[in-house]
Design a protein around this motif. Structure first.
Motif, PDB file in Angstrom:
ATOM      1  N   LEU A   1      41.725  47.146  45.222  1.00  0.00           N
ATOM      2  CA  LEU A   1      42.257  47.484  43.904  1.00  0.00           C
ATOM      3  C   LEU A   1      42.661  46.238  43.120  1.00  0.00           C
ATOM      4  O   LEU A   1      42.436  46.160  41.904  1.00  0.00           O
ATOM      5  CB  LEU A   1      43.450  48.437  44.023  1.00  0.00           C
ATOM      6  N   SER A   2      43.238  45.253  43.784  1.00  0.00           N
ATOM      7  CA  SER A   2      43.674  44.038  43.081  1.00  0.00           C
ATOM      8  C   SER A   2      42.488  43.303  42.469  1.00  0.00           C
ATOM      9  O   SER A   2      42.593  42.760  41.357  1.00  0.00           O
ATOM     10  CB  SER A   2      44.453  43.116  44.027  1.00  0.00           C
TER      11      SER A   2
ATOM     12  N   ALA B   1      41.448  45.284  39.443  1.00  0.00           N
ATOM     13  CA  ALA B   1      42.434  45.109  38.377  1.00  0.00           C
ATOM     14  C   ALA B   1      42.219  43.775  37.668  1.00  0.00           C
ATOM     15  O   ALA B   1      42.253  43.697  36.428  1.00  0.00           O
ATOM     16  CB  ALA B   1      43.843  45.181  38.955  1.00  0.00           C
TER      17      ALA B   1
ATOM     18  N   GLN C   1      41.193  43.419  33.730  1.00  0.00           N
ATOM     19  CA  GLN C   1      42.064  42.665  32.834  1.00  0.00           C
ATOM     20  C   GLN C   1      41.334  41.496  32.181  1.00  0.00           C
ATOM     21  O   GLN C   1      41.582  41.160  31.019  1.00  0.00           O
ATOM     22  CB  GLN C   1      43.297  42.180  33.603  1.00  0.00           C
TER      23      GLN C   1
ATOM     24  N   TYR D   1      44.022  52.071  38.825  1.00  0.00           N
ATOM     25  CA  TYR D   1      44.384  50.954  37.961  1.00  0.00           C
ATOM     26  C   TYR D   1      45.246  51.442  36.801  1.00  0.00           C
ATOM     27  O   TYR D   1      46.286  50.847  36.489  1.00  0.00           O
ATOM     28  CB  TYR D   1      43.123  50.274  37.424  1.00  0.00           C
TER      29      TYR D   1
ATOM     30  N   LYS E   1      48.772  52.348  38.206  1.00  0.00           N
ATOM     31  CA  LYS E   1      49.600  51.233  38.674  1.00  0.00           C
ATOM     32  C   LYS E   1      50.012  50.299  37.546  1.00  0.00           C
ATOM     33  O   LYS E   1      51.153  49.810  37.506  1.00  0.00           O
ATOM     34  CB  LYS E   1      48.854  50.437  39.751  1.00  0.00           C
ATOM     35  N   TYR E   2      49.082  50.058  36.608  1.00  0.00           N
ATOM     36  CA  TYR E   2      49.341  49.074  35.553  1.00  0.00           C
ATOM     37  C   TYR E   2      49.688  49.729  34.209  1.00  0.00           C
ATOM     38  O   TYR E   2      49.721  49.047  33.186  1.00  0.00           O
ATOM     39  CB  TYR E   2      48.131  48.150  35.406  1.00  0.00           C
TER      40      TYR E   2
END
Length: 372
Positions: A92-93, A96, A100, A121, A124-125
């Motif tokens: 996921l990171s 993300a 971004q 995403y 979480k963000y």
């Protein structure tokens, strides 16, 4: 007009997901050629060094261990598997970071895992990026369904009804069909029959097995079709080089055209009278837009079976479970004008139900909101 990026996330597990991504890309470019659109493979983002190995393993799974494939597919029918959760947690990171960096105004997914990543995403963000999932088979499988999805593009009214029954807001679901390249609806100016020496009086059968070339194993089928009077058969072997070599070098086919991977599928569909195929979601809707009836060859993968059921229940094709049924149905189709007319009429009815402009309308609406 939107001038910022549209991000289309996909994966090459079978050629269908990427084909749909490319079809959406084409549709958006026709709408506004200035759009900056990125079509990206999720495996390339998550694990670029293992991409080839991942896809080779998938090909082996589909070709040789279909029972295992179907087992995991059905496990995902009603819930997320532990393996899915592990993959999402691991990558996921990376997803993300990529989202971004590209900073799109809209994200479109044509593969279930992509939908999962975007949903997580957004959660979480706290992202409000408009997010569309395009389901690339005629299914309502749970693996496609995630919170934070703003719109679902689905193949049929039946799929929409099933999603509503699962609690999805009906206003977020649009029956668009499975997007295909525009050329499948347009009549080509290329005289494909002349190119391959096909007489206008000949009945043309097109046989395909998807990108992997999963064609009938029984030699008798090819011999039978090759010996039909006033019939020309075109067999597309895709990436299956072994099948191509076998049909061209081992079998003595005199009235059959064998081709490997080709970009002429649209011309061939638009000039054929019958399509014998595995029922992939994309190939099904390519046939619908080309208005060619289908004879489905023994569907075995779980989503193929669901696609095939739609084809049969909608009266736009027939299912053959073995070689004898293929031969019987081909003969029936050749001699029955009434059957051909009925199937083509049903195909036209399916086409009328599709909102093919939904995506453009949605983007225009987003653009108007951004101006305000």
């Amino acid at each position: 007009m939107i001038k910022d990026d549209v991000l289309i996330l996909t994966a090459n597990f079978g050629s269908g997901h990427v084909s749909v991504a490319n079809a959406i890309n084409e549709q958006l470019k026709i709408y506004d050629n200035d759009l900056n659109i990125k079509v990206v493979d999720v495996v390339e983002i998550c694990s670029p060094h293992l991409t080839d190995e991942v896809y080779k393993a998938y090909e082996i799974l589909v070709k040789n261990t279909q029972d295992i494939y179907n087992y995991f597919y059905k496990k995902k029918a009603n819930k997320q598997t532990m393996m899915d959760k592990i993959i999402y947690k691991m990558y996921l990171s990376k997803m993300a970071k990529y989202i971004q960096e590209t900073n799109p105004k809209i994200i479109i997914s044509t593969f279930p895992m992509c939908s999962g990543f975007v949903s997580m995403y957004k959660e979480k963000y706290k992202s409000e990026i408009p997010f569309i999932t395009c389901i690339t088979d005629i299914v309502d499988n749970f693996e496609w369904i995630y919170p934070n999805t703003d719109k679902y593009m689905v193949a049929t009214q039946s799929v929409k009804s099933k999603l509503v029954a699962k609690g999805i807001d009906c206003n977020t679901i649009q029956v668009t069909g499975i997007p295909v390249r525009k050329k499948f609806s347009d009549k080509s100016s290329i005289d494909i029959k002349k190119k391959y020496g096909i007489k206008n009086s000949e009945f043309v059968i097109l046989m395909m097995g998807g990108g992997l070339g999963l064609l009938p194993e029984d030699d008798e089928i090819y011999t039978y079709l090759d010996n039909l009077e006033n019939v020309k058969t075109v067999v597309i072997t895709g990436k299956n080089k072994e099948k191509f070599n076998y049909l061209t070098k081992k079998m003595n086919l005199k009235n059959t055209i064998v081709k490997g991977f080709t970009d002429e599928i649209d011309e061939l569909m638009n000039n054929a009278d019958l399509l014998i195929t595995k029922p992939g979601g994309v190939s099904t809707f390519e046939a619908i837009h080309s208005e060619i009836p289908m004879l489905i060859n023994n569907p075995t993968l779980a989503q193929e079976i669901e696609n095939a059921n739609f084809i049969e229940n909608s009266g736009i094709g027939m299912i053959a479970r073995n070689s004898d049924e293929i031969k019987d149905m081909v003969e029936k189709f050749i001699i029955s004008d009434k059957l051909k007319e009925e199937l083509k009429k049903n195909i036209k009815e399916i086409k009328k139900q599709l909102d093919t402009d939904m995506l453009i309308d949605y983007i225009e609406n987003i653009d108007q909101k951004s101006i305000v």
